[in-house]
Scaffold this active site. Structure first.
Site, short mmCIF file in Angstrom:
data_model
loop_
_atom_site.label_atom_id
_atom_site.label_comp_id
_atom_site.label_asym_id
_atom_site.label_seq_id
_atom_site.Cartn_x
_atom_site.Cartn_y
_atom_site.Cartn_z
N GLU A 135 0.84 -1.20 0.00
CA GLU A 135 0.00 0.00 0.00
C GLU A 135 0.88 1.24 0.00
O GLU A 135 1.76 1.39 0.84
CB GLU A 135 -0.90 0.01 1.25
CG GLU A 135 -1.71 1.29 1.40
CD GLU A 135 -2.42 1.39 2.74
OE1 GLU A 135 -2.82 2.51 3.11
OE2 GLU A 135 -2.57 0.36 3.43
N THR B 2 -5.21 5.99 2.11
CA THR B 2 -5.64 7.34 2.50
C THR B 2 -6.55 7.96 1.44
O THR B 2 -6.46 9.15 1.14
CB THR B 2 -4.43 8.25 2.81
OG1 THR B 2 -3.40 7.50 3.45
CG2 THR B 2 -4.83 9.38 3.76
N LYS C 75 -10.46 -2.70 7.30
CA LYS C 75 -9.25 -2.24 7.97
C LYS C 75 -9.65 -1.74 9.36
O LYS C 75 -10.46 -0.81 9.47
CB LYS C 75 -8.63 -1.11 7.15
CG LYS C 75 -7.55 -0.29 7.84
CD LYS C 75 -7.09 0.82 6.91
CE LYS C 75 -6.27 1.85 7.65
NZ LYS C 75 -5.73 2.87 6.73
#
Length: 219
Positions: free
Chosen positions: A44, A76, A136
């Site tokens: 990521e 993000t 997550k």
């Protein structure tokens, strides 16, 4: 097999998802190569700076040329515009600090994995209703492994990955896996600012190998 399932399986198979950001394109690419050498096949990159989109575009180019097995995710993601930009340059999966309904509605019908950050049962229920299958847990250090243990039976069809506060020690990693997660996200504890500043790619590679070895002993 769907693309969502393929990416999910890749992350679960390696058990850890390294995440990082660096404004310098060369450093960004050298870290990617170090992680690949260590055995990482899904990573990521966080969209946390002005250079993120440009750097990620270059990462896709280098991946295609040098490391075709690597899956590149972008983190993000907080709005649809970001999701569209990174989708257009070839991101394989998307991660958010929180659930963004319009991002889920954009990605999931395209068979692209979307993993939003959640920290309450209500948020997890909302994400699941939006088609999300991979959650997550964020911030992991605030929630703790006990939270995962407490909720896992309520969400039998979901996979979970804590991010934030997961250390590279066997004790830390084992506590989360025992609680029921499928993988752990690891940022500054693995790819630290100090190592990036020193361009110490050998240590990044060796520490990543250690984490991968620990996870294999836990499976």
């Amino acid at each position: 097999m769907t693309k969502i399932q393929t990416v999910t399986n890749a992350i679960i198979s390696q058990g850890v998802l390294p995440l990082y950001y660096n404004a310098d394109e060369t450093v960004t690419l050298d870290i990617l190569r170090s992680l690949y050498k260590a055995g990482i096949r899904a990573v990521e990159y966080t969209s946390r700076g002005e250079a993120a989109l440009s750097n990620f575009t270059k990462m896709v180019e280098i991946r295609n040329a040098e490391m075709p097995e690597m899956l590149l995710g972008i983190g993000t993601i907080k709005n649809l515009k970001q999701a569209e930009e990174y989708y257009n340059v070839g991101a394989d999966f998307f991660i958010s600090p929180g659930f963004v309904a319009e991002v889920a509605a954009f990605l999931i019908p395209k068979d692209v994995l979307y993993s939003p950050g959640c920290m309450t049962p209500t948020e997890i229920i909302t994400a699941e209703a939006g088609g999300v299958t991979f959650i997550k847990l964020f911030p992991g250090n605030a929630l703790g492994a006990g939270f995962m243990s407490a909720i896992k039976d309520v969400f039998p069809n979901l996979k979970f990955m804590p991010t934030g506060g997961v250390d590279t020690t066997k004790e830390s990693i084992e506590s989360w896996f025992k609680a029921g997660v499928s993988a752990v996200g690891m940022g500054s504890k693995l790819v630290s600012k100090e190592l990036m500043l020193a361009k110490d790619y050998a240590t990044i590679e060796s520490e990543t190998k250690k984490v991968l070895d620990i996870i294999q002993t836990l499976k």
